[in-house]
Structure formats: C-alpha cells, structure tokens
Design a protein around this motif. Structure first.
Motif, PDB file in Angstrom:
ATOM      1  N   GLY A  77       0.611  -1.304   0.107  1.00 51.57           N
ATOM      2  CA  GLY A  77       0.285  -0.084  -0.236  1.00 51.57           C
ATOM      3  C   GLY A  77       0.869   1.216  -0.221  1.00 51.57           C
ATOM      4  O   GLY A  77       0.417   2.320   0.461  1.00 51.57           O
ATOM      5  N   GLU A  79       2.754   2.590  -2.545  1.00 51.00           N
ATOM      6  CA  GLU A  79       2.240   3.219  -3.439  1.00 51.00           C
ATOM      7  C   GLU A  79       1.661   3.997  -3.504  1.00 51.00           C
ATOM      8  O   GLU A  79       1.282   5.867  -4.664  1.00 51.00           O
ATOM      9  CB  GLU A  79       1.894   2.202  -4.629  1.00 51.00           C
ATOM     10  CG  GLU A  79       1.718   2.877  -5.956  1.00 51.00           C
ATOM     11  CD  GLU A  79       0.940   2.003  -7.805  1.00 51.00           C
ATOM     12  OE1 GLU A  79       1.387   1.854  -8.626  1.00 51.00           O
ATOM     13  OE2 GLU A  79       0.534   1.599  -7.108  1.00 51.00           O
ATOM     14  N   SER A  80       0.427   4.527  -2.411  1.00 53.17           N
ATOM     15  CA  SER A  80      -0.628   5.777  -2.585  1.00 53.17           C
ATOM     16  C   SER A  80       0.590   7.099  -2.185  1.00 53.17           C
ATOM     17  O   SER A  80       0.411   8.151  -2.095  1.00 53.17           O
ATOM     18  CB  SER A  80      -1.648   4.898  -1.870  1.00 53.17           C
ATOM     19  OG  SER A  80      -1.271   4.911  -0.435  1.00 53.17           O
ATOM     20  N   THR A  82       2.598  10.177  -2.200  1.00 53.36           N
ATOM     21  CA  THR A  82       3.065  10.754  -3.671  1.00 53.36           C
ATOM     22  C   THR A  82       4.726  10.824  -3.802  1.00 53.36           C
ATOM     23  O   THR A  82       5.295  11.303  -4.654  1.00 53.36           O
ATOM     24  CB  THR A  82       2.482  12.114  -3.384  1.00 53.36           C
ATOM     25  OG1 THR A  82       1.740  11.921  -2.778  1.00 53.36           O
ATOM     26  CG2 THR A  82       3.341  12.764  -4.423  1.00 53.36           C
ATOM     27  N   SER A 107      -2.051   6.856 -12.092  1.00 54.48           N
ATOM     28  CA  SER A 107      -2.859   6.305 -11.565  1.00 54.48           C
ATOM     29  C   SER A 107      -2.389   6.643  -9.603  1.00 54.48           C
ATOM     30  O   SER A 107      -3.256   6.184  -9.146  1.00 54.48           O
ATOM     31  CB  SER A 107      -2.293   3.988 -11.717  1.00 54.48           C
ATOM     32  OG  SER A 107      -0.962   4.472 -10.575  1.00 54.48           O
ATOM     33  N   THR A 108      -2.080   7.752  -9.590  1.00 55.52           N
ATOM     34  CA  THR A 108      -1.243   8.271  -8.792  1.00 55.52           C
ATOM     35  C   THR A 108      -2.813   9.109  -8.836  1.00 55.52           C
ATOM     36  O   THR A 108      -2.517   9.907  -8.920  1.00 55.52           O
ATOM     37  CB  THR A 108      -0.026   9.316  -8.527  1.00 55.52           C
ATOM     38  OG1 THR A 108       1.086   8.473  -9.367  1.00 55.52           O
ATOM     39  CG2 THR A 108       0.275  10.061  -7.647  1.00 55.52           C
ATOM     40  N   LYS A 109      -2.740   8.902  -7.510  1.00 50.75           N
ATOM     41  CA  LYS A 109      -4.216   9.576  -7.174  1.00 50.75           C
ATOM     42  C   LYS A 109      -3.622  11.760  -7.117  1.00 50.75           C
ATOM     43  O   LYS A 109      -4.541  12.695  -6.604  1.00 50.75           O
ATOM     44  CB  LYS A 109      -4.950   9.436  -5.396  1.00 50.75           C
ATOM     45  CG  LYS A 109      -5.072   8.251  -6.247  1.00 50.75           C
ATOM     46  CD  LYS A 109      -6.337   7.527  -4.794  1.00 50.75           C
ATOM     47  CE  LYS A 109      -6.870   6.292  -5.179  1.00 50.75           C
ATOM     48  NZ  LYS A 109      -7.974   6.141  -4.282  1.00 50.75           N
ATOM     49  N   SER A 110      -2.844  10.905  -5.960  1.00 52.57           N
ATOM     50  CA  SER A 110      -2.114  12.774  -5.544  1.00 52.57           C
ATOM     51  C   SER A 110      -1.222  13.421  -6.037  1.00 52.57           C
ATOM     52  O   SER A 110       0.055  12.444  -5.639  1.00 52.57           O
ATOM     53  CB  SER A 110      -2.199  13.031  -3.640  1.00 52.57           C
ATOM     54  OG  SER A 110      -1.097  11.992  -3.629  1.00 52.57           O
TER      55      SER A 110
END
Length: 698
Positions: A77, A79-80, A82, A107-110
């Motif tokens: 987990g 990878e989320s 930044t 796929s990077t959210k932030s």
C-alpha cells in the motif's frame, strides 16, 4: 517491554540509516546490498522514506529488479504515497520505459509539481519534444507550475529540434508568468535565438536588465559563428569594459577563434596577455586555441612557443600545431613534429593522417602516401570522406593518378569535396578529358557543384587552353549563379588569358562586382602572359587609383609582365619600389622574376650577381636557377650553365624540366656525352616528361 523487539527496531534503524547514507554518497551497489540483507532478515520496514533511495539506485545496479520492488510496494500500500509514486515514475523514466511511467502517473491520486516535472523531464530527455510540450500544457491546465530546471530543459529541447514556434509560445508564457526575468531562463532563450536569428537575440539581449558572463558569451559566440567577426570582437570590448563582468575560458576561446577568422594578430596578442593576467592561460582548451589563432595569423613561431610551454598536451594540441605548420607551408618542420609525436607516444588520429598526407603531397613522397593508405585500411577509416579526399589529392600530386582513381571508384559515398578533388587531380596530371568526364558523372549523380568544383573545372579548361570548352565552363558557372563570386570570376579571368583570349579576360574582369587584390593581380598577370606589358603596367596604376594596396603576388605579376616583354629598366624600378613605396620584402618568387628578366635580356652576369646577393630567408630555389639555366641554353653560356644545372637538379630531382634544359644546353654546345648523361639520370630518378599535344590536330 519486549527487549528483542527493541533490538530489532534498533537494527532496522541502522539498516535504514546505512541505506540513506550510501545513497547520498551515490554508492548504489551498497544501497541494494543493504536492502537485500534487510529482506533476508525478514524485516518489514514501515518508514516510507526508505524506498526512494532504493528506487534511485536500481536503474544503475539492477533495473530488472525494480518491477519486483514496485510490486512489493503495491502489496504493502505504499504506492499511494506521493513521494513513493514519484520515485517509481523516476525509476521507469531512467530505464527508458516511458509508457509505464505514464501509467504510474495516471494511477497516482495525489500529484504534486515534482510528479509533473519528472514526467516532462522524462519525455524531453528521451527526445520526445511533442509529448513533453503536451505534458507541460497539461500541467499548466491542472494548476501545477514546472520548476526552473524544467523550463530551461524545455527551451533546450525546442532549440535542439529547431522548434521556433513552440519556443515563441513558451517565451510568451514566461513573460506572462513573470519568470522570464530569471537569469538562467533568459540565457537559455538567448542561446536558442542566437542559433537562428541574431537580430532577435540582439533585441532580447538589449532588453535584459542583468547581463552576466554567459549572456555576453552567447552573443559573442553567435556573431563569430556567423562570421560577423568584427561585431563579435566589438561586443567583447564592451564586455571587458564592465569591471563587474569576468569573462571565462569559454568566452576567451570564442574571441581567439574570432581573431583566427579575421587574421587579427594584434587583437589575438592582447587577448593572450589578458588570459595570462586572469590566470586562464594554463587551461588546455585555451592553449590549443592560442596555437590555432597564431597559426591562422601566420605566426608559427608564437604558436610553437605556446606549444612548447605546455606541460600537458593531448591529440588536439599536436594536431593544432601540425595543422598550423602545414597551413603555413612549413613542411620540413611538420615532418619533424610528426617524428616527435611518435617519440612522445601520442597516438595519431584521422586529423593527423590528413596533415601527413598534405606533407607527403608537398614533398611528392609516393611511398609515404601508400603507407598512410595502409593505415587508413587497417584502422577501418574508409568511410571518412575528408580523409579519402586528402588521399586522392596526395596521390594525384604525386602523379599516382591511377591509385587516386581507384580510391575514388571504391568509395561508397562521395560528397562534393571528393568529386571536386578528383577533377582537380586529373587537371594537375594534364588529363583534361578525364576531368571533364568526372564532372559530367557528377552531374548525372545529381551532386550539386559548389564554387570549388567550378574553380577546378575552370582550371581544367586552363590546362587544355581550348576556347570552346572554356566558354562551356563559363556557361556552367553562370547557370549555377557562381560567376559573380570573386574567386570564380578570378578563375574565369585566368582561364581566358591562358586561351589567349585577353579581351574575354578583361570582360570577365569588368563583370566582377567586388574585386579583391587577387583579381587585380590575375588580370595584370593575364596581360603580361599575352605580351601586353604596357596594359599590365597601366592596370597596375589603375588599381592603385582604386585604393587597392598591392601585395607580394601583385608585384610578381608586374615583374613577370616586364620579364615576358623585355622591359628591363621598368622591371628593376618596380623591384626597387616594392620595398621603398609599398614596404614589401622580396621573396624567392620576386628574385626569380628579376633573374628571369635579366637572363632573358642576356645580362647573365648581372643575374648571377643577384642570385649571390639573395638573403638567407629567400634562398635561391629551383625556379631561380631554372630561369638562369634556360638563359644559359639560349645564349650558349655552358660554363655558367654547368653551375646552374647542379643546383636545379639538387632542388628538383623529380622535375623533368631541369634535365631537359640541361640536355638541350649540352647538345647545343656539342657535348653529346653530357646530354645523354642528363637523359639517363632523368630516367634513373623517375623524372617523367608530360607529353605535349597540338590543339590544331585534335
């Protein structure tokens, strides 16, 4: 409290500390080694700051292992995060896998500015300018601002791709955003404009409030690159007049190049003195540039002084000095330098071989040319067109035209220089028909001839002295729009004069818009060659009315005209005035003309006295003794001629003319044994006479 757990955490902390320390010292193998130890120990670190150093090391140590680490980070987990996502993107970018880097980015959210910068840098570093610019636009739409290094890289990428429209758009954005006033960005834009448009570069330079040494250097370099040398030198003077600006070695090298281009030795010496004052004269690059500058300014003594003072020399140093000696026709010194280069253990390269071939060409050393050819084959340099062009030229000048042709035919690709060299080779060997054939093949190969090609073609027509062919060559020059160029126009003047068409020569002379001293000298020589001494002397006076200062070549043309027409008093007067009125020191060619002038008039004793009076710097050459020998034959003075024979044969052992003159002189005096001996000696030394032919019988 669980003591083993505390110890495990301490050990884990030590591992993490060692990994970070190794990464900061760029010891990437140690980084991966510590990480593998940590994995074997079964530790499960929860500190996300551990993984960026590992991902940074993987491209240098084990790129394939990076995907495994990526998978591990996904499972846990991380990878989320930044920072982790940015490190994964950076890993794939460094490995050249841009598609995966884009997938990670998407796929990077932030995302932050670093995320955009990594992606933009990735595309630009791999030459994908369009994609890099698109990502830059997307970043701006998303509200993220690329950093200064990214903006500089964008400008550099546009510069490399010559994408002027895109850089103008980028320039507009930089002005709107207020970022264009940053020094590094301004200098990057200045470099881009200086590549294509010096007017735009100058406008921007004048608008800049703060100009540093880089800004000035870019402008000076831009002008020098475009051969606007005087403007470049003027900018340098303005630069050094500002005490706040310190020129660096790069600037000084550019200025030295400008001095070399403009043959401005006075400025070059001032720059040399400034280099010493600033402590920049010990730089190897600067020293090599000084050698080049002095050589191009015809001061080989100063060039040699710089060369000898160098504590460290590289190939460029040796080649610069060697090229300078060859340029200044100091071929004996060039041979000595080649030997010194071998003794020092410095390896020759392709530039060295070109200079060796130039030296072999001058001394007409066929075996040395063949030896260089063997080296070219052994080194696998057959694709070097400049080197093979030099080889063809050397073979032709050594009268090995068959070998020159074999090299030419064997070349896979021929540029305009190679074609021109082959044409010149056949012209030199008295084979005009072959030269014309090569020119026609060149046209069939759709290779566009340049001014040098046309000059060689005109020389071919001068060799054959065939009027119809000369007019055809003149027509070729006109069709190519090259007849107005001063060097081509001058060659046309010479060509017609050798065909005996002096009116056509004068017409071609009048049509040259910008005449230089070589053009005037050629026309004066044309009149003299055709027995029109009065016209030659009148044109010499006309030249001075146009404020064109005569040089050594002009005086040679005037003296030759006087010699051909028997104007002894006038010739002697011009010989004296060259020193008194024009400040020119006589050289061997001038003495040769005056000796010929006196000898043709039967003043053999005066000619001999002049030879004895020649200074050491202008030692009597083969042409001087040849002129005396020819007169001895014509006037039957075998006694004086015998001394001239030994000098002529010593100075030109492979030139057939000396042997023929000597044989003819002895035969005219009834000395048949001596005449036969001269012919046998010529045969023994390999001096071959070029067969003559009649234009009437062709």
């Amino acid at each position: 409290m669980n003591v083993p757990t505390i110890l495990s955490n301490r050990k884990l902390s030590n591992w993490i500390l060692r990994i970070k320390e190794a990464s900061s010292n760029r010891k990437f193998h140690e980084v991966i080694s510590h990480y593998l130890e940590l994995k074997i120990a079964g530790a499960q670190p929860i500190d996300d700051s551990l993984f960026p150093p590992i991902l940074k090391a993987l491209p240098y140590v084990s790129p394939k292992y990076g995907r495994s680490v990526h998978a591990c980070l996904i499972k846990r987990g991380f990878e989320s995060f930044t920072s982790i996502g940015n490190s994964i993107m950076s890993f794939y970018v460094k490995c050249g896998d841009l598609d995966t880097a884009v997938s990670v980015f998407n796929s990077t959210k932030s995302r932050d500015s670093v995320s955009w910068n990594i992606l933009i840098h990735g595309f630009l570093d791999h030459g994908a300018l369009v994609e890099g610019l698109w990502q830059f636009t997307s970043a701006r739409v998303a509200g993220f601002e690329p950093n200064i290094s990214t903006l500089v890289l964008l400008i550099q990428a546009c510069r490399n791709r010559r994408a002027k429209l895109e850089v103008l758009q980028l320039h507009a954005y930089l002005i709107q955003s207020g970022l264009w006033a940053i020094s590094s960005i301004q200098n990057s834009l200045l470099c881009m404009y200086a590549d294509d448009d010096m007017e735009c570069a100058r406008n921007m330079f004048d608008e800049m409030r703060e100009k540093d040494a880089i800004s000035w250097s870019v402008m000076i370099g831009g002008y020098v690159q475009r051969l606007e040398v005087q403007t470049g030198l003027q900018m340098f003077k303005e630069m050094v007049s500002n005490p706040a600006i310190e020129p660096d070695g790069v600037t000084m090298v550019t200025v030295l190049k400008a001095c070399a281009y403009s043959v401005n030795i006075d400025m070059g010496r001032l720059v040399h003195g400034d280099l010493i004052r600033r402590g920049l004269d010990n730089d190897l690059f600067v020293k090599n540039s000084l050698i080049d500058m002095y050589s191009n300014c015809y001061d080989t003594d100063s060039a040699f002084n710089v060369f000898n003072e160098m504590s460290r020399k590289n190939n460029v140093s040796w080649n610069s000095m060697l090229s300078g000696l060859v340029l200044n026709k100091n071929y004996s010194e060039a041979l000595s330098l080649i030997c010194s280069m071998q003794k020092e253990g410095t390896e020759a390269d392709e530039v060295t071989l070109v200079n060796i071939l130039q030296t072999c060409k001058y001394f007409a050393h066929p075996y040395q040319c063949k030896a260089v050819h063997c080296v070219i084959i052994r080194w696998g340099c057959e694709s070097n067109e400049l080197l093979l062009s030099s080889l063809i030229d050397a073979y032709a000048k050594c009268n090995l035209i068959e070998l020159a042709w074999e090299v030419f035919v064997g070349m896979r690709r021929r540029d305009v220089v190679v074609w021109s060299t082959m044409i010149a080779g056949f012209a030199h060997c008295g084979m005009p028909d072959k030269a014309i054939m090569v020119f026609q093949e060149m046209n069939e190969a759709t290779e566009i001839p340049n001014a040098v090609t046309i000059i060689n073609l005109l020389e071919v027509c001068s060799v054959s002295a065939e009027l119809m062919r000369s007019k055809w060559a003149h027509g070729v020059a006109i069709r190519r729009g090259l007849d107005a160029e001063v060097v081509v126009g001058t060659a046309i003047v010479v060509m017609y004069s050798k065909c005996g068409e002096i009116d056509a020569s004068r017409k071609a002379f009048n049509q040259i818009p910008q005449k230089n001293i070589v053009t005037w000298s050629a026309m004066i020589a044309a009149y003299g060659r055709n027995g029109l001494a009065c016209e030659a002397l009148a044109l010499f006076n006309e030249m001075k009315l146009h404020d064109v200062k005569p040089n050594a070549l002009t005086i040679v043309s005037v003296l030759a005209a006087c010699s051909h027409c028997g104007l002894v008093e006038e010739g002697l007067a011009y010989f004296k005035s060259m020193v008194v009125d024009h400040g020119l020191e006589p050289v061997s060619e001038h003495y040769s003309c005056v000796v010929d002038l006196l000898a043709r008039a039967g003043n053999l004793d005066s000619a001999m006295e002049l030879i004895k009076m020649m200074p050491e710097s202008s030692k009597a050459g083969a042409s001087v003794w040849g002129a005396l020998l020819s007169a001895c034959r014509n006037y039957g003075n075998t006694k004086l001629g015998k001394g001239a024979v030994s000098c002529v044969l010593d100075l030109g052992p492979t030139n057939s003319a000396g042997y023929l003159l000597a044989s003819s002189m002895y035969a005219a005096d009834g000395l048949w044994g001596d005449a036969a001996r001269m012919r046998l000696l010529a045969k023994k030394r390999g001096a071959r006479a070029v067969a003559g032919y009649s234009l009437i019988c062709r």
